[in-house]
Design a protein around this motif. Structure first.
Motif, PDB file in Angstrom:
ATOM      1  N   ILE A  29       0.827  -1.214   0.000  1.00 49.13           N
ATOM      2  CA  ILE A  29       0.000   0.000   0.000  1.00 49.13           C
ATOM      3  C   ILE A  29       0.856   1.256   0.000  1.00 49.13           C
ATOM      4  O   ILE A  29       0.544   2.230  -0.668  1.00 49.13           O
ATOM      5  CB  ILE A  29      -0.966  -0.013   1.208  1.00 49.13           C
ATOM      6  CG1 ILE A  29      -2.097  -0.983   0.963  1.00 49.13           C
ATOM      7  CG2 ILE A  29      -1.524   1.362   1.509  1.00 49.13           C
ATOM      8  CD1 ILE A  29      -3.023  -0.618  -0.176  1.00 49.13           C
ATOM      9  N   PHE A  30       1.936   1.240   0.766  1.00 49.59           N
ATOM     10  CA  PHE A  30       2.765   2.435   0.886  1.00 49.59           C
ATOM     11  C   PHE A  30       3.948   2.430  -0.073  1.00 49.59           C
ATOM     12  O   PHE A  30       4.871   3.230   0.075  1.00 49.59           O
ATOM     13  CB  PHE A  30       3.256   2.604   2.326  1.00 49.59           C
ATOM     14  CG  PHE A  30       2.129   2.794   3.304  1.00 49.59           C
ATOM     15  CD1 PHE A  30       1.067   3.623   3.021  1.00 49.59           C
ATOM     16  CD2 PHE A  30       2.129   2.129   4.514  1.00 49.59           C
ATOM     17  CE1 PHE A  30       0.027   3.788   3.912  1.00 49.59           C
ATOM     18  CE2 PHE A  30       1.094   2.293   5.418  1.00 49.59           C
ATOM     19  CZ  PHE A  30       0.040   3.120   5.110  1.00 49.59           C
ATOM     20  N   ARG A  82       7.821   2.974   8.784  1.00 45.62           N
ATOM     21  CA  ARG A  82       8.765   2.738   9.874  1.00 45.62           C
ATOM     22  C   ARG A  82      10.206   3.100   9.540  1.00 45.62           C
ATOM     23  O   ARG A  82      10.989   3.374  10.427  1.00 45.62           O
ATOM     24  CB  ARG A  82       8.687   1.280  10.289  1.00 45.62           C
ATOM     25  CG  ARG A  82       7.338   0.971  10.898  1.00 45.62           C
ATOM     26  CD  ARG A  82       7.315  -0.379  11.557  1.00 45.62           C
ATOM     27  NE  ARG A  82       6.009  -0.589  12.132  1.00 45.62           N
ATOM     28  CZ  ARG A  82       5.175  -1.522  11.740  1.00 45.62           C
ATOM     29  NH1 ARG A  82       5.516  -2.354  10.802  1.00 45.62           N
ATOM     30  NH2 ARG A  82       3.995  -1.638  12.305  1.00 45.62           N
ATOM     31  N   ASN A  83      10.613   3.068   8.266  1.00 41.90           N
ATOM     32  CA  ASN A  83      11.993   3.424   7.945  1.00 41.90           C
ATOM     33  C   ASN A  83      12.044   4.299   6.693  1.00 41.90           C
ATOM     34  O   ASN A  83      11.097   4.335   5.915  1.00 41.90           O
ATOM     35  CB  ASN A  83      12.874   2.173   7.783  1.00 41.90           C
ATOM     36  CG  ASN A  83      12.386   1.248   6.704  1.00 41.90           C
ATOM     37  OD1 ASN A  83      11.878   1.685   5.693  1.00 41.90           O
ATOM     38  ND2 ASN A  83      12.550  -0.048   6.911  1.00 41.90           N
ATOM     39  N   GLY A 142       8.523   9.414  -1.595  1.00 41.08           N
ATOM     40  CA  GLY A 142       9.326  10.562  -1.963  1.00 41.08           C
ATOM     41  C   GLY A 142      10.761  10.461  -1.482  1.00 41.08           C
ATOM     42  O   GLY A 142      11.582  11.310  -1.784  1.00 41.08           O
ATOM     43  N   TYR A 143      11.086   9.416  -0.719  1.00 40.05           N
ATOM     44  CA  TYR A 143      12.454   9.245  -0.223  1.00 40.05           C
ATOM     45  C   TYR A 143      13.279   8.580  -1.309  1.00 40.05           C
ATOM     46  O   TYR A 143      12.896   7.563  -1.864  1.00 40.05           O
ATOM     47  CB  TYR A 143      12.468   8.394   1.044  1.00 40.05           C
ATOM     48  CG  TYR A 143      13.853   8.164   1.589  1.00 40.05           C
ATOM     49  CD1 TYR A 143      14.485   9.147   2.324  1.00 40.05           C
ATOM     50  CD2 TYR A 143      14.525   6.981   1.347  1.00 40.05           C
ATOM     51  CE1 TYR A 143      15.754   8.950   2.822  1.00 40.05           C
ATOM     52  CE2 TYR A 143      15.792   6.771   1.844  1.00 40.05           C
ATOM     53  CZ  TYR A 143      16.405   7.763   2.581  1.00 40.05           C
ATOM     54  OH  TYR A 143      17.663   7.570   3.064  1.00 40.05           O
ATOM     55  N   ASP A 144      14.406   9.171  -1.629  1.00 38.98           N
ATOM     56  CA  ASP A 144      15.274   8.649  -2.668  1.00 38.98           C
ATOM     57  C   ASP A 144      16.688   8.593  -2.109  1.00 38.98           C
ATOM     58  O   ASP A 144      17.335   9.623  -1.949  1.00 38.98           O
ATOM     59  CB  ASP A 144      15.191   9.553  -3.895  1.00 38.98           C
ATOM     60  CG  ASP A 144      15.979   9.027  -5.066  1.00 38.98           C
ATOM     61  OD1 ASP A 144      16.562   7.942  -4.970  1.00 38.98           O
ATOM     62  OD2 ASP A 144      16.006   9.729  -6.096  1.00 38.98           O
ATOM     63  N   GLN A 145      17.162   7.392  -1.811  1.00 37.26           N
ATOM     64  CA  GLN A 145      18.484   7.230  -1.203  1.00 37.26           C
ATOM     65  C   GLN A 145      19.569   7.802  -2.099  1.00 37.26           C
ATOM     66  O   GLN A 145      20.501   8.441  -1.619  1.00 37.26           O
ATOM     67  CB  GLN A 145      18.762   5.752  -0.917  1.00 37.26           C
ATOM     68  CG  GLN A 145      20.089   5.503  -0.223  1.00 37.26           C
ATOM     69  CD  GLN A 145      20.166   6.131   1.154  1.00 37.26           C
ATOM     70  OE1 GLN A 145      19.248   6.004   1.943  1.00 37.26           O
ATOM     71  NE2 GLN A 145      21.246   6.821   1.439  1.00 37.26           N
ATOM     72  N   ALA A 146      19.452   7.610  -3.401  1.00 39.91           N
ATOM     73  CA  ALA A 146      20.466   8.140  -4.319  1.00 39.91           C
ATOM     74  C   ALA A 146      20.521   9.668  -4.232  1.00 39.91           C
ATOM     75  O   ALA A 146      21.595  10.271  -4.262  1.00 39.91           O
ATOM     76  CB  ALA A 146      20.168   7.691  -5.746  1.00 39.91           C
TER      77      ALA A 146
END
Length: 164
Positions: free
Chosen positions: A31-32, A117-118, A124-128
């Motif tokens: 879902i997320f 949770r992480n 929208g989180y992009d580690q690169a």
């Protein structure tokens, strides 16, 4: 015997809970998932934006029709109904688009802040991108240090030339 049945019941309950927990966790990840959320947001906002564009075109068309009738037809007074009705619809569409954007923004913020949770699961989180910003900051710091080093070398050369 009762003790053995209780033990078997406890084992089955634990197994059921762990399976259920794993399935709930998998469903939450589905879902997320950033790709799913991106798709849903694109469809919802895109549909609303498309509606606003259609209403904008209808407003311009209605205004042109009003002016055409008024300018090129004898005996007609200026009737703004052709332009005002689509304009009211345009305002409705723009307010709907704004409301949808606000709701989507705060929903995603809520999901990221309270349900995910992480960082890797955050929408929208992009580690690169995060890594690139860190590298860029390190590069800027390195550039500053190189400039300071060059400045100090020039000062040392000046001192060496004076003492020579």
């Amino acid at each position: 015997m009762v003790h053995k049945i209780a033990e078997m019941f406890k084992e089955s309950t634990t197994k059921l809970q762990s399976n259920g927990s794993a399935r709930i966790s998998a469903f939450r990840r589905f879902i997320f998932a950033p790709n799913l959320l991106t798709f849903v947001i694109s469809v919802v906002v895109g549909n609303s934006f498309g509606s606003a564009i259609k209403d904008l075109i209808a407003t311009v068309s209605g205004l042109l029709k009003t002016l055409t009738i008024w300018l090129f037809t004898s005996g007609h007074t200026l009737n703004l109904d052709y332009a005002l009705t689509p304009f009211a619809s345009l305002l409705d569409s723009l307010l709907t688009l704004l409301f949808i954007a606000i709701v989507v923004f705060y929903t995603i913020q809520f999901i990221n802040d309270y349900l995910v949770r992480n960082n890797d699961e955050k929408w929208g989180y992009d580690q690169a991108h995060v890594d690139a910003i860190k590298i860029q900051n390190l590069q800027n710091k390195n550039n500053q240090l190189v400039e300071e080093n060059i400045k100090l070398q020039h000062e040392l050369l000046e001192e060496f030339r004076k003492n020579k």
